[in-house]
Write an enzyme that holds these catalytic residues in place. Structure first.
Site, PDB file in Angstrom:
ATOM      1  N   SER A 115      -8.900   6.298   2.771  1.00  0.00           N
ATOM      2  CA  SER A 115      -7.565   5.969   2.329  1.00  0.00           C
ATOM      3  C   SER A 115      -6.550   6.127   2.377  1.00  0.00           C
ATOM      4  O   SER A 115      -6.144   7.182   3.716  1.00  0.00           O
ATOM      5  CB  SER A 115      -8.058   7.002   0.687  1.00  0.00           C
ATOM      6  OG  SER A 115      -6.771   6.671  -0.379  1.00  0.00           O
ATOM      7  N   SER A 116      -5.071   5.410   2.356  1.00  0.00           N
ATOM      8  CA  SER A 116      -4.090   6.325   3.215  1.00  0.00           C
ATOM      9  C   SER A 116      -3.544   7.117   2.914  1.00  0.00           C
ATOM     10  O   SER A 116      -2.096   8.353   2.754  1.00  0.00           O
ATOM     11  CB  SER A 116      -3.157   4.608   2.647  1.00  0.00           C
ATOM     12  OG  SER A 116      -3.112   4.634   1.605  1.00  0.00           O
ATOM     13  N   CYS A 117      -4.120   7.720   1.335  1.00  0.00           N
ATOM     14  CA  CYS A 117      -3.676   8.882   1.184  1.00  0.00           C
ATOM     15  C   CYS A 117      -3.990  10.248   1.783  1.00  0.00           C
ATOM     16  O   CYS A 117      -3.507  11.342   1.661  1.00  0.00           O
ATOM     17  CB  CYS A 117      -4.240   9.235  -0.132  1.00  0.00           C
ATOM     18  SG  CYS A 117      -5.758   9.684  -0.417  1.00  0.00           S
ATOM     19  N   TYR A 144      -8.802  14.640  -2.599  1.00  0.00           N
ATOM     20  CA  TYR A 144      -9.086  13.601  -2.484  1.00  0.00           C
ATOM     21  C   TYR A 144      -9.271  13.179  -0.950  1.00  0.00           C
ATOM     22  O   TYR A 144      -9.472  12.567  -0.078  1.00  0.00           O
ATOM     23  CB  TYR A 144      -8.907  13.230  -3.202  1.00  0.00           C
ATOM     24  CG  TYR A 144      -9.890  11.270  -2.754  1.00  0.00           C
ATOM     25  CD1 TYR A 144     -10.866  10.985  -2.916  1.00  0.00           C
ATOM     26  CD2 TYR A 144      -8.743  10.472  -1.799  1.00  0.00           C
ATOM     27  CE1 TYR A 144     -11.465   9.684  -2.796  1.00  0.00           C
ATOM     28  CE2 TYR A 144      -8.918   8.854  -2.073  1.00  0.00           C
ATOM     29  CZ  TYR A 144     -10.743   8.927  -2.386  1.00  0.00           C
ATOM     30  OH  TYR A 144     -11.200   7.047  -2.102  1.00  0.00           O
ATOM     31  N   LYS A 148     -11.621  12.675   2.388  1.00  0.00           N
ATOM     32  CA  LYS A 148     -11.648  12.039   3.356  1.00  0.00           C
ATOM     33  C   LYS A 148     -11.355  11.961   4.445  1.00  0.00           C
ATOM     34  O   LYS A 148     -11.368  11.680   5.556  1.00  0.00           O
ATOM     35  CB  LYS A 148     -10.469  10.881   2.456  1.00  0.00           C
ATOM     36  CG  LYS A 148     -10.771   9.655   1.498  1.00  0.00           C
ATOM     37  CD  LYS A 148     -12.353   8.613   1.746  1.00  0.00           C
ATOM     38  CE  LYS A 148     -12.953   8.595   1.156  1.00  0.00           C
ATOM     39  NZ  LYS A 148     -14.298   7.660   0.874  1.00  0.00           N
ATOM     40  N   HIS A 187      -6.200   2.532 -11.158  1.00  0.00           N
ATOM     41  CA  HIS A 187      -4.762   2.761  -9.941  1.00  0.00           C
ATOM     42  C   HIS A 187      -3.351   2.761 -10.406  1.00  0.00           C
ATOM     43  O   HIS A 187      -4.135   0.931 -11.574  1.00  0.00           O
ATOM     44  CB  HIS A 187      -5.132   2.372  -8.658  1.00  0.00           C
ATOM     45  CG  HIS A 187      -5.946   3.372  -7.786  1.00  0.00           C
ATOM     46  ND1 HIS A 187      -7.672   3.002  -8.150  1.00  0.00           N
ATOM     47  CD2 HIS A 187      -5.583   4.398  -6.928  1.00  0.00           C
ATOM     48  CE1 HIS A 187      -7.926   4.064  -7.104  1.00  0.00           C
ATOM     49  NE2 HIS A 187      -7.091   5.077  -6.721  1.00  0.00           N
TER      50      HIS A 187
END
Length: 320
Positions: A115-117, A144, A148, A187
């Site tokens: 994920s880009s987070c 989260y 990841k 989202h």
């Protein structure tokens, strides 16, 4: 960056973990359309990936040669900020079990969807893959993100210690058929579709969105994600994660206006600034992916129209 031409055997067992989810479902459809004839999937009701013994038994039975790891506990800003323990614990267990089993049963190619987070809250924009671990995370989804990041490091460790040809990819914000439209856990784009659709059907004169509308976000249709997944599996072999996105962003306020137009909503839109905005901007640098010859094919407005039409047709059965 190391590119590689790797022709995947279309007849080999190919496990798509999370094949009924937003990302995994799109990957499954794309692989099926690309001629893969031995796709393997299990719904979470039949295989709980948090249960290590069950995961190993599944790999022992199916012996997949390829794996796309798209299974995860996911959610929007409210879910992430209020249930961090579940997002950390569940995702770490899922990843560790699947990757360890994949190693034990000699999986040739594995792609972990992250994920880009994972990138720092105030990373330089657009965000390069090298920004990983260079700053503090966005606190509303740090649990989260840590899970990841652990997955990315696990893939890199498998490459370093066991010479596994495994890779990880970091998609930007996804949307499309099969999304979660729940008001509390979805989202942003799915939440807007649900909110404006409800307003049109009930005749509401006002819609209230979370935050200020100022943050900028990038959105990728899941059909494009699926196309990119197969492309990098066959053209990329490097320890560093690779970003998957469009390279274009817009403000949440602009996105809200777009969804309202698609839904046919003409009432007022208000913004609840007491709700969190999250990261000010999150735009991925996709130059490494573009260098491999991949480009997205779904323009945002057309993608939103398709996502809205899908939701309208599946309103009663969609996750909401």
């Amino acid at each position: 960056m190391t590119s590689a031409l790797i022709s995947l055997d279309r007849s080999a067992p190919f496990y798509v973990a999370g094949h009924r989810g937003l990302a995994g479902g799109a990957v499954w459809r794309h692989l099926d359309g690309a001629g893969f004839t031995n796709l393997v999937g299990r719904p979470s009701s039949d295989l709980d990936l948090r249960e290590r013994d069950d995961v190993f038994a599944f790999f022992d039975k199916e012996r997949p040669r390829y794996v796309v790891m798209a299974a995860a506990r996911v959610g929007g800003i409210l879910a992430n900020s209020t249930r961090p323990v579940e997002f950390l614990s569940d995702n770490v267990r899922i990843q560790v079990n699947v990757l360890d089993a994949a190693h034990a049963y000699d999986v040739d190619r594995l792609l972990l969807l992250g994920s880009s987070c994972i990138y720092p809250k105030f990373a330089e924009q657009p965000i390069k893959e090298s920004s990983l671990l260079t700053g503090l995370l966005e606190p509303t989804n740090d649990a989260y993100a840590i899970a990841k990041i652990a997955g990315v490091m696990h893939v890199q460790a498998m490459r370093r210690q066991y010479a596994r040809r495994w890779i990880s990819a970091m998609p930007t914000n996804l949307y499309g058929p099969g999304d979660n439209f729940d008001v509390d856990s979805s989202h942003v784009l799915a939440a807007l579709i649900r909110r404006f659709d409800d307003a049109v059907r009930t005749g509401a004169s006002t819609v209230t969105n979370w935050g200020t509308g100022a943050p900028r976000r990038e959105f990728l249709h899941v059909d494009d994600l699926a196309s990119a997944v197969l492309h990098v599996l066959e053209n990329y072999d490097d320890p560093a994660p690779i970003n998957i996105g469009t390279g274009k962003d817009l403000t949440i306020r602009e996105l809200s206006d777009l969804v309202a137009q698609v839904a046919g909503y003409t009432g007022a839109v208000e913004w609840d600034a007491s709700k969190p905005d999250g990261t000010p901007r999150k735009l991925l640098d996709v130059s490494r992916l573009q260098a491999l010859g991949w480009r997205p094919g779904v323009e945002l407005r057309a993608g939103v129209e398709r996502a809205y039409d899908w939701y309208a047709a599946h309103r009663d059965s969609a996750r909401r």
